[in-house]
Design a protein around this motif. Structure first.
Motif, PDB file in Angstrom:
ATOM      1  N   TYR A 746     -36.146  -7.920 -51.798  1.00 51.52           N
ATOM      2  CA  TYR A 746     -37.013  -8.450 -50.771  1.00 51.52           C
ATOM      3  C   TYR A 746     -38.308  -7.651 -50.716  1.00 51.52           C
ATOM      4  N   TYR A 747     -39.349  -8.299 -50.225  1.00 51.64           N
ATOM      5  CA  TYR A 747     -40.661  -7.648 -50.171  1.00 51.64           C
ATOM      6  C   TYR A 747     -40.773  -6.738 -48.979  1.00 51.64           C
ATOM      7  N   TYR A 748     -41.597  -5.716 -49.244  1.00 48.87           N
ATOM      8  CA  TYR A 748     -41.993  -4.794 -48.180  1.00 48.87           C
ATOM      9  C   TYR A 748     -43.433  -4.412 -48.468  1.00 48.87           C
ATOM     10  N   ASP A 749     -44.140  -3.929 -47.449  1.00 54.13           N
ATOM     11  CA  ASP A 749     -45.547  -3.551 -47.607  1.00 54.13           C
ATOM     12  C   ASP A 749     -45.686  -2.035 -47.691  1.00 54.13           C
ATOM     13  N   VAL A 750     -46.459  -1.619 -48.682  1.00 54.40           N
ATOM     14  CA  VAL A 750     -46.888  -0.210 -48.757  1.00 54.40           C
ATOM     15  C   VAL A 750     -48.266  -0.150 -48.121  1.00 54.40           C
ATOM     16  N   ILE A 751     -48.399   0.609 -47.050  1.00 60.67           N
ATOM     17  CA  ILE A 751     -49.647   0.673 -46.278  1.00 60.67           C
ATOM     18  C   ILE A 751     -50.177   2.101 -46.353  1.00 60.67           C
ATOM     19  N   TRP A 752     -51.440   2.218 -46.789  1.00 64.72           N
ATOM     20  CA  TRP A 752     -52.030   3.577 -46.881  1.00 64.72           C
ATOM     21  C   TRP A 752     -53.443   3.578 -46.327  1.00 64.72           C
ATOM     22  N   ASP A 753     -53.839   4.789 -45.906  1.00 64.59           N
ATOM     23  CA  ASP A 753     -55.177   4.945 -45.332  1.00 64.59           C
ATOM     24  C   ASP A 753     -55.634   6.383 -45.561  1.00 64.59           C
ATOM     25  N   SER A 754     -56.972   6.571 -45.646  1.00 62.58           N
ATOM     26  CA  SER A 754     -57.540   7.925 -45.789  1.00 62.58           C
ATOM     27  C   SER A 754     -58.908   7.934 -45.140  1.00 62.58           C
ATOM     28  N   THR A 755     -59.378   9.114 -44.801  1.00 60.91           N
ATOM     29  CA  THR A 755     -60.746   9.275 -44.298  1.00 60.91           C
ATOM     30  C   THR A 755     -61.454  10.282 -45.187  1.00 60.91           C
ATOM     31  N   ASN A 756     -62.799  10.075 -45.337  1.00 65.05           N
ATOM     32  CA  ASN A 756     -63.670  10.994 -46.096  1.00 65.05           C
ATOM     33  C   ASN A 756     -63.276  11.111 -47.572  1.00 65.05           C
ATOM     34  N   ALA A 757     -62.492  10.190 -48.067  1.00 69.22           N
ATOM     35  CA  ALA A 757     -62.058  10.292 -49.471  1.00 69.22           C
ATOM     36  C   ALA A 757     -63.098   9.677 -50.405  1.00 69.22           C
ATOM     37  N   VAL A 758     -63.278  10.309 -51.532  1.00 69.62           N
ATOM     38  CA  VAL A 758     -64.116   9.752 -52.611  1.00 69.62           C
ATOM     39  C   VAL A 758     -63.246   8.996 -53.597  1.00 69.62           C
ATOM     40  N   SER A 759     -62.001   9.471 -53.809  1.00 70.06           N
ATOM     41  CA  SER A 759     -61.074   8.789 -54.702  1.00 70.06           C
ATOM     42  C   SER A 759     -59.651   9.037 -54.237  1.00 70.06           C
ATOM     43  N   CYS A 760     -58.771   8.052 -54.528  1.00 63.55           N
ATOM     44  CA  CYS A 760     -57.359   8.177 -54.214  1.00 63.55           C
ATOM     45  C   CYS A 760     -56.542   7.772 -55.419  1.00 63.55           C
ATOM     46  N   THR A 761     -55.356   8.373 -55.574  1.00 62.25           N
ATOM     47  CA  THR A 761     -54.503   8.127 -56.737  1.00 62.25           C
ATOM     48  C   THR A 761     -53.087   7.850 -56.266  1.00 62.25           C
ATOM     49  N   ALA A 762     -52.476   6.788 -56.809  1.00 62.14           N
ATOM     50  CA  ALA A 762     -51.079   6.460 -56.504  1.00 62.14           C
ATOM     51  C   ALA A 762     -50.159   7.309 -57.362  1.00 62.14           C
ATOM     52  N   THR A 763     -49.082   7.824 -56.767  1.00 65.06           N
ATOM     53  CA  THR A 763     -48.111   8.629 -57.499  1.00 65.06           C
ATOM     54  C   THR A 763     -46.710   8.118 -57.193  1.00 65.06           C
ATOM     55  N   GLY A 764     -45.746   8.595 -57.935  1.00 62.82           N
ATOM     56  CA  GLY A 764     -44.365   8.212 -57.674  1.00 62.82           C
ATOM     57  C   GLY A 764     -44.079   6.807 -58.146  1.00 62.82           C
ATOM     58  N   ALA A 765     -43.436   5.970 -57.264  1.00 62.13           N
ATOM     59  CA  ALA A 765     -42.948   4.649 -57.649  1.00 62.13           C
ATOM     60  C   ALA A 765     -44.065   3.709 -58.072  1.00 62.13           C
ATOM     61  N   TRP A 766     -45.282   3.944 -57.612  1.00 60.68           N
ATOM     62  CA  TRP A 766     -46.390   3.046 -57.997  1.00 60.68           C
ATOM     63  C   TRP A 766     -47.476   3.762 -58.792  1.00 60.68           C
ATOM     64  N   SER A 767     -47.117   4.853 -59.498  1.00 59.99           N
ATOM     65  CA  SER A 767     -48.087   5.649 -60.262  1.00 59.99           C
ATOM     66  C   SER A 767     -48.777   4.848 -61.356  1.00 59.99           C
ATOM     67  N   ALA A 768     -48.152   3.764 -61.788  1.00 63.31           N
ATOM     68  CA  ALA A 768     -48.782   2.965 -62.848  1.00 63.31           C
ATOM     69  C   ALA A 768     -50.127   2.417 -62.417  1.00 63.31           C
ATOM     70  N   LEU A 769     -50.343   2.289 -61.082  1.00 68.46           N
ATOM     71  CA  LEU A 769     -51.626   1.780 -60.612  1.00 68.46           C
ATOM     72  C   LEU A 769     -52.759   2.777 -60.815  1.00 68.46           C
ATOM     73  N   GLY A 770     -52.474   4.082 -60.927  1.00 67.37           N
ATOM     74  CA  GLY A 770     -53.513   5.093 -61.112  1.00 67.37           C
ATOM     75  C   GLY A 770     -54.422   5.179 -59.919  1.00 67.37           C
ATOM     76  N   SER A 771     -55.747   5.040 -60.151  1.00 70.96           N
ATOM     77  CA  SER A 771     -56.735   5.150 -59.089  1.00 70.96           C
ATOM     78  C   SER A 771     -56.691   3.905 -58.210  1.00 70.96           C
ATOM     79  N   ILE A 772     -56.687   4.113 -56.875  1.00 71.14           N
ATOM     80  CA  ILE A 772     -56.625   3.008 -55.921  1.00 71.14           C
ATOM     81  C   ILE A 772     -57.691   3.202 -54.868  1.00 71.14           C
ATOM     82  N   ALA A 773     -57.946   2.150 -54.051  1.00 74.80           N
ATOM     83  CA  ALA A 773     -58.933   2.225 -52.982  1.00 74.80           C
ATOM     84  C   ALA A 773     -58.478   3.212 -51.910  1.00 74.80           C
ATOM     85  N   PRO A 774     -59.410   3.739 -51.127  1.00 76.08           N
ATOM     86  CA  PRO A 774     -59.046   4.710 -50.082  1.00 76.08           C
ATOM     87  C   PRO A 774     -58.102   4.136 -49.032  1.00 76.08           C
ATOM     88  N   ARG A 775     -58.013   2.816 -48.844  1.00 76.19           N
ATOM     89  CA  ARG A 775     -57.099   2.221 -47.858  1.00 76.19           C
ATOM     90  C   ARG A 775     -56.696   0.840 -48.355  1.00 76.19           C
TER      91      ARG A 775
END
Length: 1003
Positions: A746-775
């Motif tokens: 079943y589906y679930y949502d991964v929800i993330w947020d950051s402040t003052n970030a220039v870049s964000c990186t996914a790690t762990g179960a979704w590391s294949a995505l690499g660089s992601i948006a700040p939110r």
């Protein structure tokens, strides 16, 4: 017979000493022949191996090709002198047009007052074309004069693979080699080849006062040959070898063998020794000093071999072939036939077969103990003979009216290291007759007797019982001294002794009859003449020409093109000069007395107009004015135009920007200024005038960056400010999962947020995505691993967070189609029904949960069946509204979703400004003014420069100030669509001195 030999009297005057042979033996070398060549010429050119251009001066020598077409080298006008020095490699004149004419040859000489020889070395191959080659119909009437020290030299390549490895070949007409050295360099070919090679026919080749040596594997001179007898294609007219040294030659000293009828060979006054031993064993056998051959039916007529010294010979002296007419007179042949296993070539004078035509008379042919047995002084009754001197008086071996003698009776010395070598003793009585064949002098330069009581046989002559004139030699220590230097004249008196000596020409008065030395200071060119008188009469008149060269001047300027009011650097050098005077046309700053020495000298000269700069240098020996140097002065251009930008122009502290600049117009230098941070040292330095980019490095504060460029039109400066904002705080990172527990699949949502970030990186179960948006929010239905990590960074630091999803096994869920889109693959989905600019690239992404592996189908503006349940598709660039429906199925249930996107309306960019700019009138008198009129469209403001300045409206009219000189006016107008610049000029003319001209506007 007398008529045949009368040509000897046509020689230029003989003199002793103005040629220094390399031959180390001390015997008296051949007499110097003065060809009467001019000492200087107004057409003088300087050539060097690395020369270039066409200046052909001492300061700027040219290559040999640079002389082509210059005055005196095209077959007319005053003769030219080409001065050469250095190692040139192979000489090949085939493509050069350099020619003199009768009485005015082009003369090649060493550089004046320079001991550097000019050396021409054959190319590395062993073919005729690899030799130094004086060929070509455009190259004729040329004299190569090496001077007293033989400073023009031709050298073989030293190749050993073919008999065609000549050092020098000659196929042009009217070529004279005078006081030169030809070194075969131990190669397997001849040293010298006049009139060789198929199709070659030459006239008037002369080899005078020169030296051939180093032919240790083949001949000294070979003339003739060709592709075969059927060609019959090599011949000559008038070939001369006078007063030369031939030595260290393994084959023939000279072999003349044309394959077509030829006329005229003169071999007189030469010394031949160490000739013809065939030590190399090349198959050509023992050779004689001179061989005159008939080949392929061709004959030679008009041959004279006279006044030659020949000794130390492996073979004989002269070998004749049948046919033609050959005259062998007054030669001394001694110590011949020395090589073992003698052949026909080993006899003193011999003929190839009985019946040769010609005459062999008045020769001395005496063997030594080294001469092989069975050899005759004169063999095979070759020609008409008369009054030869041999070791036997038998007519069978010495000819008619022969006399027997020995070397001891005949010669003052038989040692070639003695100055009296092979000179006839005054007491020699072996012959009691006088020569009447027309020779005027002997090998040693002594006048031949007049037929009364004197003996005349062999290369020298002697007297008995009758007083003889004194002998006289006159030498100079320097025949070409530079101005103001000293030189000596030395005279030596011998023979019958002298009671007085009288000088004339450039010196005068009585001189010591016992000999002496007199010193002089070189001021002008002069001929120093001396004759001594004794009981036997006058000695030969000796004449030494001492040439003091006229000034040699080089003149150049750099640069040759400048702007009005700028400077050019004049460079000059003068040799043999006492004064130099500068002038220019029109009159200008290059004037007055200049330094008259070698230099080089330099002077910066300011020019306001284009000018011809001249320099005349003089001395007691003459004056020289090289061609004027023209320097072009043109009006100055406007200052350079600079474009300067920064990207980005606003940055956060700790980040960098890139500066881009462009430069147009006349520009010579650009320099960065005013930088105080980042890579300021790199910016505050010279910059490319072609434009470029520059990385500022990390910046901490706002600042101004300046670029200054300058050119002939003056300086130009432009600045660009870069704003630096404060650095961001350290970032934050938060990640949550909603819901935190779901059934597997079943589906679930991964929800993330950051402040003052220039870049964000996914790690762990979704590391294949690499660089992601700040939110963002992302739906997932992953199976383990189930930990999702997030790391966000900026220049101030980084922050990380993670969250877990708790998966509970469950039965498969119904099919559910997830269908979204991004712009160009960027993170974050775009809204369904959103509007985008034309050309936007939209990427579709779908996932059919619980669908079959290939159970998805697209319809609409993207249509495809059998799609994978998970995939992407990039639409063509947006060119209208689009709609795509995606349906996915497991074969039982189907899930459908539709996306719509719309094209934005096109916004037209602002129009570029236009500008008209004129002056009326465009030509005025001094003190008058003109009216400037301008009109622009799409412009917001204008800026004036040049003859006016300051801001101006978009259109208008304005009178200039009263103008005193021609003035340029510039106007730059700027609008939302860019900028445009125009210029106009008002020409100011000088006011007339007649008052009525103001009314009629006189010019």
């Amino acid at each position: 017979m007398k008529k045949l030999l009368a040509l000897v009297a046509l020689l230029p005057s003989l003199a002793f000493g103005q040629v220094n042979f390399l031959d180390p033996l001390a015997y008296e070398k051949p007499e110097y022949i003065d060809l009467g060549l001019p000492a200087t010429s107004v057409n003088s050119y300087y050539v060097a191996p690395n020369g270039a251009g066409t200046a052909c001066t001492t300061g700027s020598p040219c290559a040999l090709s640079g002389v082509v077409g210059k005055p005196g080298t095209a077959g007319s006008g005053t003769s030219a002198i080409v001065y050469v020095k250095g190692d040139f490699g192979q000489l090949n004149t085939s493509s050069l047009t350099i020619r003199g004419y009768t009485g005015n040859p082009v003369i090649f000489r060493p550089w004046p007052s320079d001991t550097t020889p000019a050396t021409f070395t054959a190319a590395g191959g062993c073919g005729v074309n690899d030799a130094n080659r004086i060929y070509g119909s455009g190259f004729n009437n040329v004299v190569f004069d090496g001077g007293t020290d033989m400073l023009i030299r031709f050298v073989g390549s030293g190749c050993t693979s073919s008999q065609n490895g000549y050092a020098l070949t000659v196929g042009s007409n009217d070529i004279t080699l005078y006081r030169v050295r030809v070194n075969a360099n131990n190669g397997s070919g001849p040293a010298l080849g006049p009139a060789v090679g198929s199709g070659t026919s030459t006239s008037n080749f002369r080899f005078i006062n020169s030296e051939i040596y180093g032919a240790t594997k083949f001949y000294g001179v070979y003339s003739g040959g060709g592709t075969g007898c059927s060609a019959g294609d090599t011949s000559h007219t008038n070939m001369e070898f006078r007063n030369n040294v031939f030595r260290n030659i393994d084959g023939r000293g000279i072999q003349i063998e044309p394959r077509a009828n030829s006329n005229g060979v003169t071999i007189t006054g030469n010394a031949f020794h160490d000739i013809g031993y065939n030590r190399d064993g090349d198959g050509f056998g023992i050779s004689g000093a001179v061989q005159l051959a008939n080949a392929c039916g061709g004959t030679i007529s008009g041959v004279t071999v006279a006044n030659n010294l020949m000794w130390d010979l492996g073979g004989g002296g002269v070998l004749l072939y049948g046919g033609g007419s050959t005259n062998v007179y007054n030669n001394t042949i001694y110590d011949y036939g020395k090589q073992t296993s003698p052949t026909l070539n080993s006899h003193g004078i011999t003929c190839f077969n009985d019946g040769c035509t010609g005459n062999a008379s008045y020769n001395i042919v005496i063997p030594t103990a080294s001469t092989q047995s069975g050899l005759n002084p004169i063999n095979r009754d070759p020609v008409t003979t008369n009054r030869n001197v041999c070791n036997s008086s038998s007519a069978a071996v010495c000819g008619a009216n022969a006399r027997a003698s020995t070397a001891t009776d005949a010669f003052q010395s038989t040692d070639p290291n003695n100055a009296n070598f092979l000179k006839i003793k005054p007491t020699f009585t072996g012959v009691g007759y006088a020569n009447n064949v027309g020779l005027t002098t002997d090998y040693f330069g002594t006048a031949r007797p007049d037929g009364s009581g004197q003996y005349d046989v062999g290369a020298g002559q002697a007297s008995t019982g009758v007083a003889t004139p004194p002998t006289l030699t006159l030498n100079t220590t320097n025949a070409t001294p530079t101005l103001g230097t000293s030189f000596d004249l030395d005279w030596v008196v011998g023979g019958g002794g002298a009671t007085s000596c009288t000088a004339s020409g450039a010196w005068s008065g009585a001189k010591n009859p016992a000999g002496g030395t007199e010193s002089f200071t070189a001021t002008v060119t002069g001929s120093y003449v001396l004759v001594c008188t004794g009981a036997g009469g006058d000695s030969p008149i000796r004449d030494r020409t001492v040439t003091v060269p006229a000034p040699v001047v080089s003149l150049s300027a750099s640069p040759l093109s400048i702007y009005e009011g700028a400077q050019t650097t004049v460079q000059w050098s003068a040799t043999n000069a006492t004064t130099c005077t500068a002038s220019s046309s029109p009159a200008g700053n290059w004037t007055g007395s200049k330094t008259a020495t070698v230099g080089p000298h330099f002077e910066n000269v300011t020019l306001t107009v284009s000018s011809g700069l001249s320099l005349t240098c003089t001395s007691t020996a003459g004056s020289t004015t090289p061609p004027a140097v023209t320097v072009n002065a043109s009006p100055r251009p406007p200052p350079p135009v600079i474009g300067l930008s920064a990207s980005p122009q606003t940055v956060t502290a700790g980040n960098a920007s890139t500066i881009t600049w462009t430069v147009s117009g006349d520009v010579s230098t650009c320099t960065g200024l005013d930088a105080t941070q980042g890579n300021f040292a790199g910016w505050n330095s010279a910059k490319s005038t072609a434009g470029g980019t520059f990385a500022t490095g990390n910046l901490a504060a706002s600042g101004v960056w300046t670029l200054a460029c300058s050119g002939a039109g003056g300086p130009g400066t432009t600045t660009i400010p870069i704003t630096v904002n404060a650095a961001l705080p350290e970032p934050t990172a938060v990640i949550t999962i909603n819901p935190s527990s779901v059934l597997a699949g079943y589906y679930y949502d991964v929800i993330w947020d950051s402040t003052n970030a220039v870049s964000c990186t996914a790690t762990g179960a979704w590391s294949a995505l690499g660089s992601i948006a700040p939110r963002g929010t992302l739906g997932r239905n992953d199976t383990p691993p189930t930990t999702f990590g997030l790391t966000c960074t900026n220049a101030s630091g980084s922050a990380s967070d993670s969250a877990d999803i708790n998966l509970t096994p469950t039965t498969p869920l119904p099919v559910n189609t997830e269908f979204s889109a991004t712009v160009g693959g960027a993170y974050g989905s775009i809204a369904n029904g959103s509007t985008h600019p034309t050309g936007t690239v939209i990427r579709l992404t779908w996932y059919g949960f619980n669908a079959s592996a290939t159970g998805c189908t697209a319809t609409g503006d993207y249509a495809a069946a059998g799609l994978s349940r998970q995939g992407e598709y990039e639409m063509p660039p947006l060119a209208g509204d689009i709609q795509v429906t995606m349906s996915c199925t497991d074969g039982v249930t189907t899930s459908v979703k539709t996306l719509n996107f719309y094209e934005e309306d096109v916004i037209t960019p602002p129009a570029a400004p236009t500008l008209t700019f004129t002056a009326s009138p465009m030509t005025i008198l001094q003190g008058e003014s003109s009216t400037l009129t301008w009109d622009s469209t799409n412009a917001l403001s204008c800026v004036a420069s040049g003859g006016w300045s300051g801001g101006r409206g978009a259109d208008g009219e304005e009178d200039t100030i009263a103008l005193g000189q021609t003035t340029r006016f510039y106007l730059l107008c700027t609008g939302e669509g860019g900028s445009i610049q125009k210029e106009t000029a008002v020409t100011v003319r000088r006011t007339s001195r007649w008052p009525w001209c103001r009314w009629w506007r006189c010019r």
